[in-house]
Scaffold this motif. Sequence first.
Motif, PDB file in Angstrom:
ATOM      1  N   ALA A  83      48.162 -21.169 -45.336  1.00 28.54           N
ATOM      2  CA  ALA A  83      48.438 -21.848 -46.606  1.00 28.54           C
ATOM      3  C   ALA A  83      47.094 -22.208 -47.228  1.00 28.54           C
ATOM      4  O   ALA A  83      46.218 -22.735 -46.540  1.00 28.54           O
ATOM      5  CB  ALA A  83      49.272 -23.110 -46.376  1.00 28.54           C
ATOM      6  N   PRO A  84      46.905 -21.924 -48.513  1.00 22.68           N
ATOM      7  CA  PRO A  84      45.632 -22.225 -49.157  1.00 22.68           C
ATOM      8  C   PRO A  84      45.389 -23.730 -49.245  1.00 22.68           C
ATOM      9  O   PRO A  84      46.329 -24.532 -49.240  1.00 22.68           O
ATOM     10  CB  PRO A  84      45.768 -21.597 -50.538  1.00 22.68           C
ATOM     11  CG  PRO A  84      47.217 -21.419 -50.765  1.00 22.68           C
ATOM     12  CD  PRO A  84      47.865 -21.306 -49.426  1.00 22.68           C
ATOM     13  N   GLU A  85      44.136 -24.101 -49.330  1.00 19.06           N
ATOM     14  CA  GLU A  85      43.758 -25.515 -49.344  1.00 19.06           C
ATOM     15  C   GLU A  85      44.421 -26.283 -50.480  1.00 19.06           C
ATOM     16  O   GLU A  85      44.822 -27.421 -50.307  1.00 19.06           O
ATOM     17  CB  GLU A  85      42.233 -25.661 -49.422  1.00 19.06           C
ATOM     18  CG  GLU A  85      41.758 -27.091 -49.299  1.00 19.06           C
ATOM     19  CD  GLU A  85      42.237 -27.815 -48.037  1.00 19.06           C
ATOM     20  OE1 GLU A  85      42.553 -29.024 -48.138  1.00 19.06           O
ATOM     21  OE2 GLU A  85      42.310 -27.187 -46.967  1.00 19.06           O
ATOM     22  N   GLY A  86      44.569 -25.671 -51.644  1.00 18.35           N
ATOM     23  CA  GLY A  86      45.222 -26.356 -52.771  1.00 18.35           C
ATOM     24  C   GLY A  86      46.653 -26.746 -52.449  1.00 18.35           C
ATOM     25  O   GLY A  86      47.104 -27.836 -52.780  1.00 18.35           O
ATOM     26  N   ARG A  87      47.374 -25.856 -51.782  1.00 17.61           N
ATOM     27  CA  ARG A  87      48.756 -26.150 -51.393  1.00 17.61           C
ATOM     28  C   ARG A  87      48.777 -27.268 -50.355  1.00 17.61           C
ATOM     29  O   ARG A  87      49.612 -28.164 -50.401  1.00 17.61           O
ATOM     30  CB  ARG A  87      49.438 -24.906 -50.842  1.00 17.61           C
ATOM     31  CG  ARG A  87      50.907 -25.169 -50.513  1.00 17.61           C
ATOM     32  CD  ARG A  87      51.669 -23.947 -50.112  1.00 17.61           C
ATOM     33  NE  ARG A  87      51.608 -22.820 -51.008  1.00 17.61           N
ATOM     34  CZ  ARG A  87      52.257 -22.724 -52.175  1.00 17.61           C
ATOM     35  NH1 ARG A  87      53.011 -23.715 -52.588  1.00 17.61           N
ATOM     36  NH2 ARG A  87      52.155 -21.644 -52.914  1.00 17.61           N
ATOM     37  N   LEU A  88      47.854 -27.206 -49.394  1.00 10.91           N
ATOM     38  CA  LEU A  88      47.795 -28.248 -48.364  1.00 10.91           C
ATOM     39  C   LEU A  88      47.427 -29.594 -48.962  1.00 10.91           C
ATOM     40  O   LEU A  88      47.974 -30.624 -48.551  1.00 10.91           O
ATOM     41  CB  LEU A  88      46.802 -27.849 -47.265  1.00 10.91           C
ATOM     42  CG  LEU A  88      47.186 -26.625 -46.447  1.00 10.91           C
ATOM     43  CD1 LEU A  88      46.089 -26.300 -45.443  1.00 10.91           C
ATOM     44  CD2 LEU A  88      48.522 -26.817 -45.754  1.00 10.91           C
ATOM     45  N   GLN A  89      46.529 -29.608 -49.948  1.00  5.37           N
ATOM     46  CA  GLN A  89      46.150 -30.863 -50.585  1.00  5.37           C
ATOM     47  C   GLN A  89      47.346 -31.466 -51.321  1.00  5.37           C
ATOM     48  O   GLN A  89      47.574 -32.671 -51.251  1.00  5.37           O
ATOM     49  CB  GLN A  89      44.980 -30.646 -51.550  1.00  5.37           C
ATOM     50  CG  GLN A  89      44.447 -31.924 -52.141  1.00  5.37           C
ATOM     51  CD  GLN A  89      44.019 -32.938 -51.086  1.00  5.37           C
ATOM     52  OE1 GLN A  89      43.379 -32.597 -50.090  1.00  5.37           O
ATOM     53  NE2 GLN A  89      44.391 -34.188 -51.279  1.00  5.37           N
ATOM     54  N   ARG A  90      48.117 -30.640 -52.002  1.00  4.53           N
ATOM     55  CA  ARG A  90      49.322 -31.120 -52.692  1.00  4.53           C
ATOM     56  C   ARG A  90      50.311 -31.689 -51.690  1.00  4.53           C
ATOM     57  O   ARG A  90      50.899 -32.750 -51.905  1.00  4.53           O
ATOM     58  CB  ARG A  90      49.958 -29.949 -53.473  1.00  4.53           C
ATOM     59  CG  ARG A  90      51.284 -30.265 -54.093  1.00  4.53           C
ATOM     60  CD  ARG A  90      51.134 -31.146 -55.306  1.00  4.53           C
ATOM     61  NE  ARG A  90      52.441 -31.344 -55.923  1.00  4.53           N
ATOM     62  CZ  ARG A  90      52.862 -32.512 -56.349  1.00  4.53           C
ATOM     63  NH1 ARG A  90      52.085 -33.558 -56.262  1.00  4.53           N
ATOM     64  NH2 ARG A  90      54.049 -32.639 -56.879  1.00  4.53           N
ATOM     65  N   LEU A  91      50.480 -31.009 -50.567  1.00  4.48           N
ATOM     66  CA  LEU A  91      51.385 -31.486 -49.524  1.00  4.48           C
ATOM     67  C   LEU A  91      50.877 -32.804 -48.940  1.00  4.48           C
ATOM     68  O   LEU A  91      51.664 -33.730 -48.714  1.00  4.48           O
ATOM     69  CB  LEU A  91      51.533 -30.419 -48.434  1.00  4.48           C
ATOM     70  CG  LEU A  91      52.616 -30.642 -47.390  1.00  4.48           C
ATOM     71  CD1 LEU A  91      53.977 -30.855 -48.020  1.00  4.48           C
ATOM     72  CD2 LEU A  91      52.651 -29.449 -46.427  1.00  4.48           C
ATOM     73  N   ARG A  92      49.569 -32.918 -48.715  1.00 10.20           N
ATOM     74  CA  ARG A  92      48.990 -34.182 -48.223  1.00 10.20           C
ATOM     75  C   ARG A  92      49.330 -35.328 -49.163  1.00 10.20           C
ATOM     76  O   ARG A  92      49.719 -36.417 -48.730  1.00 10.20           O
ATOM     77  CB  ARG A  92      47.468 -34.067 -48.103  1.00 10.20           C
ATOM     78  CG  ARG A  92      46.980 -33.385 -46.886  1.00 10.20           C
ATOM     79  CD  ARG A  92      45.440 -33.435 -46.788  1.00 10.20           C
ATOM     80  NE  ARG A  92      44.992 -32.433 -45.879  1.00 10.20           N
ATOM     81  CZ  ARG A  92      44.515 -31.243 -46.212  1.00 10.20           C
ATOM     82  NH1 ARG A  92      44.366 -30.917 -47.483  1.00 10.20           N
ATOM     83  NH2 ARG A  92      44.156 -30.385 -45.297  1.00 10.20           N
ATOM     84  N   SER A  93      49.162 -35.086 -50.450  1.00  8.39           N
ATOM     85  CA  SER A  93      49.430 -36.124 -51.449  1.00  8.39           C
ATOM     86  C   SER A  93      50.887 -36.564 -51.407  1.00  8.39           C
ATOM     87  O   SER A  93      51.193 -37.763 -51.424  1.00  8.39           O
ATOM     88  CB  SER A  93      49.070 -35.586 -52.834  1.00  8.39           C
ATOM     89  OG  SER A  93      49.419 -36.505 -53.827  1.00  8.39           O
ATOM     90  N   LEU A  94      51.799 -35.607 -51.338  1.00  7.93           N
ATOM     91  CA  LEU A  94      53.225 -35.942 -51.287  1.00  7.93           C
ATOM     92  C   LEU A  94      53.599 -36.642 -49.986  1.00  7.93           C
ATOM     93  O   LEU A  94      54.429 -37.554 -49.987  1.00  7.93           O
ATOM     94  CB  LEU A  94      54.065 -34.681 -51.475  1.00  7.93           C
ATOM     95  CG  LEU A  94      54.022 -34.083 -52.877  1.00  7.93           C
ATOM     96  CD1 LEU A  94      54.626 -32.684 -52.881  1.00  7.93           C
ATOM     97  CD2 LEU A  94      54.720 -34.987 -53.870  1.00  7.93           C
ATOM     98  N   VAL A  95      52.994 -36.229 -48.885  1.00  2.00           N
ATOM     99  CA  VAL A  95      53.265 -36.880 -47.601  1.00  2.00           C
ATOM    100  C   VAL A  95      52.769 -38.323 -47.640  1.00  2.00           C
ATOM    101  O   VAL A  95      53.467 -39.240 -47.196  1.00  2.00           O
ATOM    102  CB  VAL A  95      52.630 -36.082 -46.444  1.00  2.00           C
ATOM    103  CG1 VAL A  95      52.582 -36.892 -45.163  1.00  2.00           C
ATOM    104  CG2 VAL A  95      53.403 -34.785 -46.216  1.00  2.00           C
ATOM    105  N   GLU A  96      51.584 -38.543 -48.178  1.00  2.00           N
ATOM    106  CA  GLU A  96      51.066 -39.908 -48.301  1.00  2.00           C
ATOM    107  C   GLU A  96      51.989 -40.768 -49.158  1.00  2.00           C
ATOM    108  O   GLU A  96      52.277 -41.914 -48.822  1.00  2.00           O
ATOM    109  CB  GLU A  96      49.663 -39.894 -48.898  1.00  2.00           C
ATOM    110  CG  GLU A  96      48.598 -39.460 -47.933  1.00  2.00           C
ATOM    111  CD  GLU A  96      47.212 -39.415 -48.562  1.00  2.00           C
ATOM    112  OE1 GLU A  96      47.105 -39.223 -49.795  1.00  2.00           O
ATOM    113  OE2 GLU A  96      46.238 -39.566 -47.813  1.00  2.00           O
ATOM    114  N   ASP A  97      52.462 -40.211 -50.277  1.00  2.00           N
ATOM    115  CA  ASP A  97      53.358 -40.948 -51.177  1.00  2.00           C
ATOM    116  C   ASP A  97      54.698 -41.264 -50.539  1.00  2.00           C
ATOM    117  O   ASP A  97      55.360 -42.225 -50.912  1.00  2.00           O
ATOM    118  CB  ASP A  97      53.605 -40.162 -52.467  1.00  2.00           C
ATOM    119  CG  ASP A  97      52.383 -40.088 -53.353  1.00  2.00           C
ATOM    120  OD1 ASP A  97      51.415 -40.842 -53.120  1.00  2.00           O
ATOM    121  OD2 ASP A  97      52.384 -39.252 -54.287  1.00  2.00           O
TER     122      ASP A  97
END
Length: 117
Positions: A83-97
């Motif tokens: 998974a590209p870093e941009g997708r992982l960063q988006r997922l990180r943000s949603l997981v944190e939220d």
Amino acid sequence: MAQNEPTVHIGNAQGATFAVGDSANVTSHYGTAAPRDQAAEELLKAVRELRADLARIQRTERTDELDTALADTEEEITRTGTAPEGRLQRLRSLVEDSQSVLSLFASFGTVAGLLGL
């Protein structure tokens, strides 16, 4: 075309892999899953478990958004092996939220840990 060159005719090439020429080289992964490293395999497993857990709770806009991001990540890893870093960063943000809502699920902790949270 020179006189000694053979004639090449290619009929239906759907689903086929071929190369033409003296130095031609081809690799095909048609019909097979892309290779994954251990980290991608662990994340894929955790993403699938968290999606299954999300199905057990009352849905909100936030959990729907997280589920969509998880589904996109699952598809990307399955298709490309990563998974590209941009997708992982988006997922990180949603997981944190979503941490306060989903912290009861072990799968949530696993995904969060694999994302470096």
